[in-house]
Scaffold this motif. Structure first.
Motif, PDB file in Angstrom:
ATOM      1  N   TYR A 174       0.838  -1.181   0.000  1.00  0.00           N
ATOM      2  CA  TYR A 174       0.000   0.000   0.000  1.00  0.00           C
ATOM      3  C   TYR A 174       0.878   1.238   0.000  1.00  0.00           C
ATOM      4  O   TYR A 174       2.080   1.179   0.242  1.00  0.00           O
ATOM      5  N   CYS A 175       0.269   2.368  -0.291  1.00  0.00           N
ATOM      6  CA  CYS A 175       0.975   3.648  -0.305  1.00  0.00           C
ATOM      7  C   CYS A 175       0.209   4.650   0.541  1.00  0.00           C
ATOM      8  O   CYS A 175      -0.992   4.508   0.746  1.00  0.00           O
ATOM      9  N   VAL A 176       0.907   5.656   0.996  1.00  0.00           N
ATOM     10  CA  VAL A 176       0.293   6.722   1.775  1.00  0.00           C
ATOM     11  C   VAL A 176       0.699   8.047   1.157  1.00  0.00           C
ATOM     12  O   VAL A 176       1.874   8.259   0.848  1.00  0.00           O
ATOM     13  N   GLU A 177      -0.287   8.921   0.956  1.00  0.00           N
ATOM     14  CA  GLU A 177       0.003  10.275   0.488  1.00  0.00           C
ATOM     15  C   GLU A 177       0.082  11.203   1.695  1.00  0.00           C
ATOM     16  O   GLU A 177      -0.754  11.129   2.606  1.00  0.00           O
ATOM     17  N   PHE A 178       1.111  12.043   1.702  1.00  0.00           N
ATOM     18  CA  PHE A 178       1.313  13.028   2.754  1.00  0.00           C
ATOM     19  C   PHE A 178       1.495  14.402   2.127  1.00  0.00           C
ATOM     20  O   PHE A 178       2.005  14.511   1.011  1.00  0.00           O
ATOM     21  N   ARG A 179       1.133  15.443   2.869  1.00  0.00           N
ATOM     22  CA  ARG A 179       1.442  16.812   2.459  1.00  0.00           C
ATOM     23  C   ARG A 179       2.591  17.293   3.341  1.00  0.00           C
ATOM     24  O   ARG A 179       2.493  17.288   4.572  1.00  0.00           O
ATOM     25  N   THR A 180       3.677  17.708   2.720  1.00  0.00           N
ATOM     26  CA  THR A 180       4.851  18.172   3.451  1.00  0.00           C
ATOM     27  C   THR A 180       4.522  19.499   4.121  1.00  0.00           C
ATOM     28  O   THR A 180       4.129  20.457   3.457  1.00  0.00           O
TER      29      THR A 180
ATOM     30  N   VAL B 298       3.505  14.127  -1.340  1.00  0.00           N
ATOM     31  CA  VAL B 298       4.442  13.048  -1.638  1.00  0.00           C
ATOM     32  C   VAL B 298       3.719  11.724  -1.430  1.00  0.00           C
ATOM     33  O   VAL B 298       2.762  11.632  -0.668  1.00  0.00           O
ATOM     34  N   CYS B 299       4.180  10.718  -2.122  1.00  0.00           N
ATOM     35  CA  CYS B 299       3.587   9.386  -2.053  1.00  0.00           C
ATOM     36  C   CYS B 299       4.653   8.431  -1.534  1.00  0.00           C
ATOM     37  O   CYS B 299       5.765   8.392  -2.066  1.00  0.00           O
ATOM     38  N   VAL B 300       4.312   7.667  -0.485  1.00  0.00           N
ATOM     39  CA  VAL B 300       5.284   6.789   0.158  1.00  0.00           C
ATOM     40  C   VAL B 300       4.744   5.359   0.147  1.00  0.00           C
ATOM     41  O   VAL B 300       3.650   5.102   0.638  1.00  0.00           O
ATOM     42  N   ALA B 301       5.523   4.448  -0.425  1.00  0.00           N
ATOM     43  CA  ALA B 301       5.112   3.039  -0.522  1.00  0.00           C
ATOM     44  C   ALA B 301       5.596   2.257   0.693  1.00  0.00           C
ATOM     45  O   ALA B 301       6.700   2.464   1.183  1.00  0.00           O
ATOM     46  N   CYS B 302       4.756   1.350   1.161  1.00  0.00           N
ATOM     47  CA  CYS B 302       5.116   0.427   2.246  1.00  0.00           C
ATOM     48  C   CYS B 302       5.331  -0.945   1.627  1.00  0.00           C
ATOM     49  O   CYS B 302       4.403  -1.556   1.095  1.00  0.00           O
ATOM     50  N   GLN B 303       6.583  -1.393   1.651  1.00  0.00           N
ATOM     51  CA  GLN B 303       6.966  -2.666   1.045  1.00  0.00           C
ATOM     52  C   GLN B 303       7.913  -3.401   1.985  1.00  0.00           C
ATOM     53  O   GLN B 303       8.546  -2.783   2.831  1.00  0.00           O
ATOM     54  N   PRO B 304       8.028  -4.730   1.820  1.00  0.00           N
ATOM     55  CA  PRO B 304       9.060  -5.449   2.568  1.00  0.00           C
ATOM     56  C   PRO B 304      10.429  -4.929   2.148  1.00  0.00           C
ATOM     57  O   PRO B 304      10.574  -4.515   0.997  1.00  0.00           O
ATOM     58  N   PRO B 305      11.411  -4.904   2.993  1.00  0.00           N
ATOM     59  CA  PRO B 305      11.444  -5.399   4.375  1.00  0.00           C
ATOM     60  C   PRO B 305      10.984  -4.387   5.412  1.00  0.00           C
ATOM     61  O   PRO B 305      10.985  -4.696   6.602  1.00  0.00           O
TER      62      PRO B 305
END
Length: 97
Positions: free
Chosen positions: A1-7, A34-41
């Motif tokens: 999944y990804c999360v969008e944040f506002r700096t 900005v878009c931040v992906a959550c991936q292993p590890p």
């Protein structure tokens, strides 16, 4: 999944970064999404979440971030939304570590 944040804020150290592999830090700006992906590890195997993803946090809470490779490049952001299917653009996209 990804999360969008506002700096919301970032240190002036980000703009001073000029090492070839870390020049991306120069392009960070307050107010950008900005878009931040959550991936292993980085993803916890039990919870299937990444630390700092803002899960169970309302959009008004300010969260802290720090760039890997330059701990002086850091700042704050607010969660906009979580995306179950990542569609992060090529620019302003990052991964949790």
């Amino acid at each position: 999944y990804c999360v969008e944040f506002r700096t919301e804020s970032l240190s002036h150290h980000c703009a001073l970064e000029n090492r070839p592999y870390a020049r991306w830090m120069q392009y960070l700006r307050e107010g950008h999404t900005v878009c931040v992906a959550c991936q292993p590890p980085a993803m916890n195997t039990d919870t299937h979440r990444c630390a700092g993803d803002g899960h169970n946090v309302d959009g008004g809470k300010i969260l802290h971030w720090e760039a890997i490779g330059n701990s002086q490049c850091q700042g704050t952001w607010k969660k906009i939304r979580q995306l179950e299917h990542c569609s992060c653009p090529l620019v302003h996209s990052f991964i949790f570590t």
